[in-house]
Scaffold this motif. Structure first.
Motif, PDB file in Angstrom:
ATOM      1  N   SER A   1       0.883  -1.307   0.048  1.00 43.00           N
ATOM      2  CA  SER A   1       0.031   0.141   0.168  1.00 43.00           C
ATOM      3  C   SER A   1       1.004   1.253   0.103  1.00 43.00           C
ATOM      4  O   SER A   1       0.435   2.210  -0.780  1.00 43.00           O
ATOM      5  CB  SER A   1      -0.919   0.096   1.073  1.00 43.00           C
ATOM      6  OG  SER A   1      -0.093   0.002   2.355  1.00 43.00           O
ATOM      7  N   LEU A   2       2.082   1.176   0.541  1.00 44.06           N
ATOM      8  CA  LEU A   2       2.668   2.282   0.763  1.00 44.06           C
ATOM      9  C   LEU A   2       3.557   2.511  -0.626  1.00 44.06           C
ATOM     10  O   LEU A   2       3.785   3.765  -1.264  1.00 44.06           O
ATOM     11  CB  LEU A   2       3.865   2.321   1.800  1.00 44.06           C
ATOM     12  CG  LEU A   2       3.668   2.525   3.335  1.00 44.06           C
ATOM     13  CD1 LEU A   2       4.578   2.073   4.250  1.00 44.06           C
ATOM     14  CD2 LEU A   2       2.848   3.825   3.476  1.00 44.06           C
ATOM     15  N   GLY A   3       3.907   1.138  -1.279  1.00 44.39           N
ATOM     16  CA  GLY A   3       4.651   1.446  -2.758  1.00 44.39           C
ATOM     17  C   GLY A   3       3.387   2.145  -3.666  1.00 44.39           C
ATOM     18  O   GLY A   3       3.613   3.006  -4.541  1.00 44.39           O
ATOM     19  N   ALA A   4       2.141   1.742  -3.386  1.00 47.49           N
ATOM     20  CA  ALA A   4       1.295   2.320  -4.218  1.00 47.49           C
ATOM     21  C   ALA A   4       0.958   3.935  -4.069  1.00 47.49           C
ATOM     22  O   ALA A   4       0.875   4.438  -5.203  1.00 47.49           O
ATOM     23  CB  ALA A   4      -0.148   1.492  -4.140  1.00 47.49           C
ATOM     24  N   PHE A   5       1.138   4.108  -2.676  1.00 45.59           N
ATOM     25  CA  PHE A   5       0.947   5.362  -2.350  1.00 45.59           C
ATOM     26  C   PHE A   5       1.995   6.425  -3.199  1.00 45.59           C
ATOM     27  O   PHE A   5       1.783   7.304  -3.568  1.00 45.59           O
ATOM     28  CB  PHE A   5       0.689   5.595  -1.003  1.00 45.59           C
ATOM     29  CG  PHE A   5       0.447   6.812  -0.352  1.00 45.59           C
ATOM     30  CD1 PHE A   5      -0.608   7.767  -0.650  1.00 45.59           C
ATOM     31  CD2 PHE A   5       1.456   7.393   0.425  1.00 45.59           C
ATOM     32  CE1 PHE A   5      -0.715   9.103  -0.175  1.00 45.59           C
ATOM     33  CE2 PHE A   5       1.333   8.753   0.995  1.00 45.59           C
ATOM     34  CZ  PHE A   5       0.147   9.447   0.636  1.00 45.59           C
TER      35      PHE A   5
END
Ligand code: CMP
Length: 395
Positions: free
Chosen positions: A11-15
């Motif tokens: 999720s942090l990568g996508a963010f």
């Protein structure tokens, strides 16, 4: 690596991609020495996720996973049209779904994670709109961000207004999106926050009714304290008052299976079951039966044949020897009746309930079968027994 850590990293990568992609499309100069390693790390993470979960996703999810794991940033190094390539990184937003899917597939659920995803989504959307306004009006990011937030949350203060038709159309779109999305988000977030309150309100109401009942019937203070302590315990260990009702419509077989998980949740905190494997806990939970004893009831008598042992879930019991000499008091989480089972002798002491007691009964046959399969259970119990038989040696 735990599934939760994978989901949070994804999720942090996508963010990160959601923040970087529009800036790249706008051609904002980003320091290669900082962002290239970060980009490569995110790509590496997505590649790892693809290989790790490839057998658990559908063919279309596989295609999206491969495309979004593609290390676009390497192409930037050689390409003369990075803006067009930057569109590629938009596909990475798909990874928000991957992250959420990992959480759901592993039953890692809860209000916190939903709120976390809503927050990431809202911040990404605001950033996207701010970047679009920046592109349309050739203005600074800060001004665009200010315009985005005022237009989304109100209809804007009118200090920054569109000057072109494209700008006006975009403003209309953002306003419409603002009031529909704002309503949905506020509704969802307040629902998530209220979910807990619903249960605690019901519990509070129940305790108030009980207090009124006891005042009305002039129940003695000592008994009142005992009843409150019992309810408090019941309430804390259950999700809601109607745990049983929630699953009451399920067919018997499914209901039995679910109740095993309910029991596991309750027993895994008990010291003698701590550290046992999931499969062992599963077998124990299936075999335990709930029993209750009234105050002063004799549960075990010296010299009786042993057919079971008990684990106290609530309440206290007094242990005394054959002559009636007090030996010990056992409380919630402690067990009794293990000596006769482990040593294959008759009961060595008398056990009497001091107040109302809830306990789990562990039948001799199950105790033997599970003890043979999982020696760690017997080891835990033997430790308790040795301490009781010879406290000095055990210390
Ligand atoms: P068992 O002999 O099967 O039945 C009586 C139980 O009382 C015994 O197992 C122990 O679980 C418990 N017990 C006996 N002596 C003590 C003690 N000194 N302290 C705590 N518990 C005891």
């Amino acid at each position: 690596m735990s599934q939760l850590a994978i989901a949070l990293l994804l999720s942090l990568g996508a963010f990160y991609s959601a923040i970087i992609a529009p800036l790249k499309i706008l051609g904002v100069a980003l320091s290669q020495s900082v962002f290239l390693p970060l980009d490569l790390f995110v790509s590496g993470l997505f590649v790892f996720d693809f290989f790790y979960h490839r057998n658990k996703i559908s063919p279309s999810q596989k295609v999206m996973s491969i495309i979004s794991a593609f290390p676009v940033e390497l192409l930037f190094l050689f390409s003369s049209t990075p803006k067009a390539l930057a569109l590629f990184s938009v596909v990475r937003l798909y990874r928000f779904f991957s992250a959420y899917r990992v959480l759901v597939a592993n039953r890692i659920e809860g209000r916190f994670y939903k709120l976390y995803f809503i927050l990431l989504g809202v911040v990404s959307a605001i950033h996207f709109i701010a970047c679009s306004w920046m592109a349309l009006n050739s203005t600074s990011y800060l001004k665009s961000l200010y315009w985005t937030i005022t237009t989304l949350t109100t209809t804007g203060y009118g200090d920054i207004t569109p000057t072109t038709d494209a700008g006006r159309l975009f403003t209309i779109f953002v306003m419409v999106m603002g009031f529909s999305a704002f309503g949905i988000i506020v509704g969802n977030v307040s629902n998530l926050l209220m979910a807990k309150n619903r249960h605690s309100e019901a519990k509070k109401e129940r305790l108030e009714d009980l207090a009124m009942f006891m005042r009305h019937y002039e129940v003695p203070r000592k008994l009142q304290i005992e009843i409150f302590s019992f309810y408090d315990h019941q309430i804390k260990k259950r999700l809601s008052d109607n745990d049983g009702q929630i699953i009451s419509d399920l067919p018997l077989a499914l209901r039995k299976e679910v109740s095993v998980y309910m029991k596991i949740k309750l027993i895994r905190e008990i010291p003698i079951f701590k550290g046992l494997s999931r499969s062992c806990l599963n077998m124990i939970a299936k075999s335990l039966e709930q029993v209750s004893f009234t105050a002063e009831e004799t549960i075990i008598e010296v010299g009786d044949q042993a057919e079971e042992m008990y684990i106290i879930d609530h309440g206290e019991v007094a242990i005394s020897d054959e002559a009636g000499n007090y030996l010990a008091t056992l409380k919630q989480g402690q067990c009794f009746g293990e000596i006769a089972l482990l040593k294959e002798v008759l009961r060595t002491a008398r056990v009497q309930a001091i107040n109302y007691c809830d306990a789990y009964c562990f039948k001799k046959e199950d105790f033997i079968t599970i003890g043979q399969l999982y020696p760690e259970l017997e080891k835990n119990l033997k430790k308790v027994m040795e301490q009781r038989l010879d406290p000095k040696k055990a210390a």
